[in-house]
Scaffold this motif. Sequence first.
Motif, mmCIF file in Angstrom:
data_model
loop_
_atom_site.group_PDB
_atom_site.id
_atom_site.type_symbol
_atom_site.label_atom_id
_atom_site.label_comp_id
_atom_site.label_asym_id
_atom_site.label_seq_id
_atom_site.Cartn_x
_atom_site.Cartn_y
_atom_site.Cartn_z
ATOM 1 N N ILE A 22 59.656 47.061 31.345
ATOM 2 C CA ILE A 22 60.690 47.700 32.164
ATOM 3 C C ILE A 22 60.194 47.891 33.591
ATOM 4 N N GLU A 23 58.939 48.358 33.755
ATOM 5 C CA GLU A 23 58.377 48.545 35.094
ATOM 6 C C GLU A 23 58.319 47.219 35.850
ATOM 7 N N ILE A 25 60.278 44.614 35.420
ATOM 8 C CA ILE A 25 61.646 44.237 35.779
ATOM 9 C C ILE A 25 62.122 45.043 36.985
ATOM 10 N N LEU A 26 61.837 46.349 36.994
ATOM 11 C CA LEU A 26 62.241 47.195 38.120
ATOM 12 C C LEU A 26 61.574 46.764 39.417
ATOM 13 N N GLN A 27 60.280 46.415 39.344
ATOM 14 C CA GLN A 27 59.584 45.952 40.549
ATOM 15 C C GLN A 27 60.201 44.659 41.072
ATOM 16 N N LEU A 29 63.289 43.713 40.675
ATOM 17 C CA LEU A 29 64.583 44.057 41.255
ATOM 18 C C LEU A 29 64.432 44.677 42.635
ATOM 19 N N LYS A 30 63.448 45.565 42.800
ATOM 20 C CA LYS A 30 63.196 46.161 44.109
ATOM 21 C C LYS A 30 62.849 45.083 45.128
#
Length: 70
Positions: A22-23, A25-27, A29-30
Motif C-alpha cells: 500500500i505504501e 502504491i501511495l508513493q 500515486l504521489k
Amino acid sequence: MIANEILIKIENAPISERIHIIEYILQSLKHDMQPTTMPKVRQRKPFQVRSFNLGQDVHCDRDEIYAERG
C-alpha cells in the motif's frame, strides 16, 4: 488489469507485506500527481486608496440613534 493470481497472493500475504504494498502504491500515486508545470506566480499590484469628498461633514447623535433601538 491485475491478474487474479496476484490478488490472491496479496490477500494471503502477511499484514506487514500488505502495508508495504500500500505504501509503495501511495508513493507512486504521489509521484504521478506532481504538477508537470510550475504554477504561475501572480504579481502583486500596489493597493491605492482614492480620497473623495462628501461635500460636507456628517454629524450624528449617537444617543438619538440608539434611542430608536429601544
